[in-house]
Scaffold this active site. Structure first.
Site, PDB file in Angstrom:
ATOM      1  N   ARG A 155      -5.714   2.373  18.434  1.00  0.00           N
ATOM      2  CA  ARG A 155      -5.499   0.920  18.354  1.00  0.00           C
ATOM      3  C   ARG A 155      -5.097   0.295  19.687  1.00  0.00           C
ATOM      4  O   ARG A 155      -5.104  -0.934  19.797  1.00  0.00           O
ATOM      5  CB  ARG A 155      -4.474   0.586  17.257  1.00  0.00           C
ATOM      6  N   ASP A 198       2.301  -0.904  12.427  1.00  0.00           N
ATOM      7  CA  ASP A 198       1.005  -1.344  11.883  1.00  0.00           C
ATOM      8  C   ASP A 198       0.689  -2.792  12.257  1.00  0.00           C
ATOM      9  O   ASP A 198      -0.454  -3.236  12.112  1.00  0.00           O
ATOM     10  CB  ASP A 198       0.996  -1.219  10.350  1.00  0.00           C
ATOM     11  N   ARG A 234      -7.005  -2.917   9.858  1.00  0.00           N
ATOM     12  CA  ARG A 234      -6.002  -3.798  10.496  1.00  0.00           C
ATOM     13  C   ARG A 234      -6.564  -4.450  11.765  1.00  0.00           C
ATOM     14  O   ARG A 234      -6.218  -5.588  12.083  1.00  0.00           O
ATOM     15  CB  ARG A 234      -4.719  -3.027  10.792  1.00  0.00           C
ATOM     16  N   LYS A 282      -3.953   6.161  14.971  1.00  0.00           N
ATOM     17  CA  LYS A 282      -4.106   5.452  13.688  1.00  0.00           C
ATOM     18  C   LYS A 282      -5.588   5.483  13.304  1.00  0.00           C
ATOM     19  O   LYS A 282      -6.331   6.294  13.814  1.00  0.00           O
ATOM     20  CB  LYS A 282      -3.551   4.031  13.812  1.00  0.00           C
ATOM     21  N   LYS A 326       0.836  -1.213   0.000  1.00  0.00           N
ATOM     22  CA  LYS A 326       0.000   0.000   0.000  1.00  0.00           C
ATOM     23  C   LYS A 326       0.871   1.264   0.000  1.00  0.00           C
ATOM     24  O   LYS A 326       0.632   2.185  -0.771  1.00  0.00           O
ATOM     25  CB  LYS A 326      -0.903  -0.045   1.234  1.00  0.00           C
ATOM     26  N   SER A 327       1.867   1.289   0.866  1.00  0.00           N
ATOM     27  CA  SER A 327       2.707   2.501   0.961  1.00  0.00           C
ATOM     28  C   SER A 327       3.403   2.777  -0.367  1.00  0.00           C
ATOM     29  O   SER A 327       3.493   3.925  -0.808  1.00  0.00           O
ATOM     30  CB  SER A 327       3.784   2.301   2.036  1.00  0.00           C
TER      31      SER A 327
END
Ligand code: S3P
Length: 432
Positions: free
Chosen positions: A347, A316, A389, A343, A21-22
């Protein structure tokens, strides 16, 4: 609302994982300011990257898909982006918003960055403040701390900046602004945040350099060369399958073509330190990034303590590491991870609340959590809180818990991992 229901069982077989993704975000944004046509193969077609694609098109950049999984990005050069007629919607993507803030601050036009309710809660001061020190003209809610942001592009000055948090988004935003500044931009990072931007911009011929923890960028004397890259598999997506197979008795799994950039693979080192049976072989290279195949067999795990500079390399992955910790003997302690609170969700709070519903012994700390194990998890109804996530970490817990686990709010999973449920089912998971 989509609910995924899972029953316990091993993962068996061989699978690739979705593209990084990044790296996909960066390919679009950097390809947009290259001189010429960039070719990007195996891009991630996930929700967050679709937001970046739509924005890049609004800035006047043509992006075609001549074949499945392939983009041609018709770069407009450093000074060829067009003023967007509409607000630029970053949807749920923090990377899109923060990298764009840096890119747009030095343009010769006005633009407005907006986002979903979830993204509008996330901090933007971390990019707005240093960009203002460069002379950027940015206004926004709460003095520019929150989206929407209104950016009146102008010429920028140089900057010397000590980043208060290790963040690849902040670093990348400032490097992009540096390409439009009159002076040198020098940023010092407190930890080794993912370095995809530096690798990709340097490959395009941008004047980016590093001396120890200090990165510098300046306005290029020449146009940036277009990209020609194959996006590697996303280690952060592989992480869910890796933890599931490391913990679910009887699992034997191979994940192919996974990006194993040292700034991304902290979870691999952590799992191996916990006693996981994982090997990395078939090393390769894709788009200037190291890749490899990960082979994992279930094994007994022991607890670990993690903190300090290594946290940024697995930030992450901490929700799914918490799941692994429920199966590890002893007390796993995660500290120095306060960034988890800003995030897609907080989280620390959401991971603790939801894993407790499955019987996990987990306690929140201001900057992390403590997990005692091993615990026999029990299936229950849990909630993603709209966080991709967290949803996948809970699904992994569902593969380890007795009885059925229902993960509510699973529609956010394609933000980063399209086809997650199908991939698990192909590897033998009981999922519907
Ligand atoms: C990302 C950087 C990290 C990470 C996010 C993606 C990126 O955020 O958590 O998922 O692509 O640059 P921070 O820069 O806030 O640490």
């Amino acid at each position: 609302m989509t609910t995924l229901t899972l029953s316990p069982g091993p993962l068996l077989g061989v699978s690739a994982v979705p593209a990084d993704k990044s790296i996909t975000h960066r390919a679009l944004l950097f390809g947009a300011i290259a001189e010429g046509v960039s070719r990007v193969r195996n891009y991630l077609d996930g929700g967050d990257c679709r937001a970046t694609l739509a924005v890049v098109r609004q800035l006047g950049v043509q992006v075609d898909a001549p074949a499945p999984g392939e983009w041609r990005i018709h770069g407009r050069g450093l000074h060829g982006l067009r003023e967007p007629e509409e607000v630029l919607d970053c949807v749920n993507s923090g990377t899109t918003a923060r990298l764009l803030a840096g890119l747009l601050a030095g343009q010769r036009f006005h633009s407005v960055l907006a986002g979903s309710e979830q993204l509008r809660r996330r901090p933007m001061a971390r990019v707005v403040e240093p960009l203002r020190q460069m002379g950027a003209d940015i206004a926004g809610r709460e003095g520019g701390r929150l989206l929407p942001l209104s950016i009146r592009g102008r010429e920028l000055a140089g900057l010397e900046y000590l980043m208060p948090v290790a963040s690849a988004q902040v670093k990348s935003s400032l490097l992009l602004a540096g390409l439009y500044s009159r002076g040198l931009v020098a940023v010092r990072e407190p930890g080794p945040a993912r370095d995809h931007s530096e690798r990709m911009l340097a490959a395009m011929g941008a004047p980016i350099s590093r001396r120890g923890p200090i990165l510098t960028a300046e306005a290029p004397a020449h146009p940036l060369a277009p990209l020609d890259l194959n996006v590697p598999g996303d280690f952060s997506s592989a992480a869910f399958l890796l933890v599931a197979a490391a913990c679910a008795p009887g699992s034997h799994l191979t994940l192919t073509g996974v990006g194993v950039n040292p700034t991304r693979r902290g979870l691999l080192d952590a799992l191996i330190a916990m006693g996981a049976d994982i090997t990395l072989d078939n090393w390769g290279e894709s788009g200037g990034e190291p890749t490899g195949d990960l082979r994992v067999h279930a094994a007994d795990l022991t607890a670990i303590t993690l903190g300090g500079a290594e946290i940024v390399t697995l930030i992450d992955e901490l929700p799914v590491l918490a799941v692994a910790a429920t199966q590890a003997r002893g007390e796993t302690v995660i500290r120095d991870a306060g960034e988890l609170r800003v995030k897609e969700t907080d989280r620390i709070a959401t991971t603790v609340a939801e894993l407790r519903k499955l019987g996990a012994q987990i306690e929140a700390r201001p900057d992390g959590f403590v997990v005692s194990g091993p615990t026999r998890l029990r299936g229950a109804r849990v909630d993603s809180h709209g966080d991709h996530r967290l949803a996948m970490a809970l699904a992994v817990a569902g593969l380890l818990a007795e009885g059925a686990t229902a993960v509510q709010g699973a529609e956010c999973i394609p933000d980063s991992f399209p086809g997650f449920a199908q991939t698990l089912a192909r590897l033998g998971a009981a999922i519907h």
